[in-house]
Design a protein around this motif. Structure first.
Motif, PDB file in Angstrom:
ATOM      1  N   ALA A 173       0.810  -1.215   0.000  1.00 50.79           N
ATOM      2  CA  ALA A 173       0.000   0.000   0.000  1.00 50.79           C
ATOM      3  C   ALA A 173       0.845   1.268   0.000  1.00 50.79           C
ATOM      4  CB  ALA A 173      -0.935   0.000   1.202  1.00 50.79           C
ATOM      5  N   SER A 174       2.010   1.234   0.619  1.00 50.42           N
ATOM      6  CA  SER A 174       2.849   2.439   0.687  1.00 50.42           C
ATOM      7  C   SER A 174       3.372   2.831  -0.688  1.00 50.42           C
ATOM      8  CB  SER A 174       3.998   2.255   1.674  1.00 50.42           C
ATOM      9  OG  SER A 174       4.665   1.042   1.453  1.00 50.42           O
ATOM     10  N   THR A 175       3.532   1.884  -1.586  1.00 47.84           N
ATOM     11  CA  THR A 175       3.914   2.206  -2.962  1.00 47.84           C
ATOM     12  C   THR A 175       2.701   2.722  -3.723  1.00 47.84           C
ATOM     13  OG1 THR A 175       5.636   0.521  -2.929  1.00 47.84           O
ATOM     14  CG2 THR A 175       4.905   1.262  -5.089  1.00 47.84           C
ATOM     15  N   TRP A 176       1.560   2.090  -3.518  1.00 44.27           N
ATOM     16  CA  TRP A 176       0.330   2.478  -4.211  1.00 44.27           C
ATOM     17  C   TRP A 176      -0.077   3.913  -3.875  1.00 44.27           C
ATOM     18  CZ3 TRP A 176      -4.650   3.590  -2.192  1.00 44.27           C
ATOM     19  CH2 TRP A 176      -5.662   3.686  -3.150  1.00 44.27           C
ATOM     20  N   ILE A 177      -0.002   4.282  -2.607  1.00 47.33           N
ATOM     21  CA  ILE A 177      -0.465   5.621  -2.192  1.00 47.33           C
ATOM     22  C   ILE A 177       0.358   6.721  -2.860  1.00 47.33           C
ATOM     23  CG2 ILE A 177       0.914   5.946  -0.073  1.00 47.33           C
ATOM     24  CD1 ILE A 177      -2.825   6.665  -0.253  1.00 47.33           C
ATOM     25  N   GLY A 224     -12.894   3.691  -2.127  1.00 42.74           N
ATOM     26  CA  GLY A 224     -13.593   3.405  -3.385  1.00 42.74           C
ATOM     27  C   GLY A 224     -12.621   3.179  -4.526  1.00 42.74           C
ATOM     28  N   LEU A 225     -11.600   4.015  -4.605  1.00 47.69           N
ATOM     29  CA  LEU A 225     -10.572   3.877  -5.633  1.00 47.69           C
ATOM     30  C   LEU A 225      -9.792   2.578  -5.451  1.00 47.69           C
ATOM     31  CD1 LEU A 225      -9.127   5.239  -8.039  1.00 47.69           C
ATOM     32  CD2 LEU A 225      -7.631   6.352  -6.360  1.00 47.69           C
ATOM     33  N   PHE A 226      -9.464   2.259  -4.212  1.00 45.93           N
ATOM     34  CA  PHE A 226      -8.721   1.036  -3.925  1.00 45.93           C
ATOM     35  C   PHE A 226      -9.512  -0.194  -4.362  1.00 45.93           C
ATOM     36  CE2 PHE A 226      -7.067  -2.463  -1.434  1.00 45.93           C
ATOM     37  CZ  PHE A 226      -5.695  -2.283  -1.564  1.00 45.93           C
TER      38      PHE A 226
END
Length: 151
Positions: free
Chosen positions: A56-60, A81-83
């Motif tokens: 998640a830290s890369t995705w954010i 919602g986006l996730f």
């Protein structure tokens, strides 16, 4: 001097997970850590069986194409919602309830200050998984029994 929104943006992962729990993804768990250099916070999301994981830290960092100099404007609800939309394969494995974990995680998020992130361990091997998480402010957060079995 410009503000650094690194912690604030990463904290939004935790608020997003809280929102995902509300939406029925209670088998979603968070494993936060500190990089070996101590300069980066990392957050991996896993499902309750530990079979599926997502960084998640890369995705954010990809949200709104910004870096730590800008604040992510999306709310936790919008991020959730986006996730869900962008990570269907992963999030489907997190459906269900885990009331004990959800309640504990909600308390973790409530206990954090605006500029504070939790971590279960650091990757430099100076802090191993224990019965508590540390925070970037030096605070301790008690974990659930057997929580370190997830790391």
């Amino acid at each position: 001097m410009k503000s650094n929104f690194y912690i604030k943006n990463n904290q939004k992962i935790l608020f997003m997970v809280k929102e995902l729990h509300k939406r029925g993804f209670g088998k979603l768990r968070v494993i936060p850590s500190i990089s070996p250099s101590g300069l980066a916070w990392r957050c991996v999301l896993i499902n309750q069986t530990k079979k599926y994981k997502f960084i998640a830290s890369t995705w954010i960092q990809t949200i709104e194409n910004i870096d730590s100099r800008g604040e992510i404007k999306l709310s936790p609800k919008e991020l959730a919602g986006l996730f869900i939309k962008k990570n269907v394969e992963f999030i489907e494995h997190c459906k269900g309830k885990n009331e004990e974990y959800e309640k504990w995680f909600n308390q973790v998020v409530k206990s954090l200050k605006n500029d504070e992130l939790p971590y279960a361990f650091d990757l430099s091997d100076f802090f191993f998984p224990t019965s508590y998480w540390l925070t970037t402010k030096g605070n301790e957060i008690r974990t659930l029994p057997n929580e370190k079995d997830y790391y």
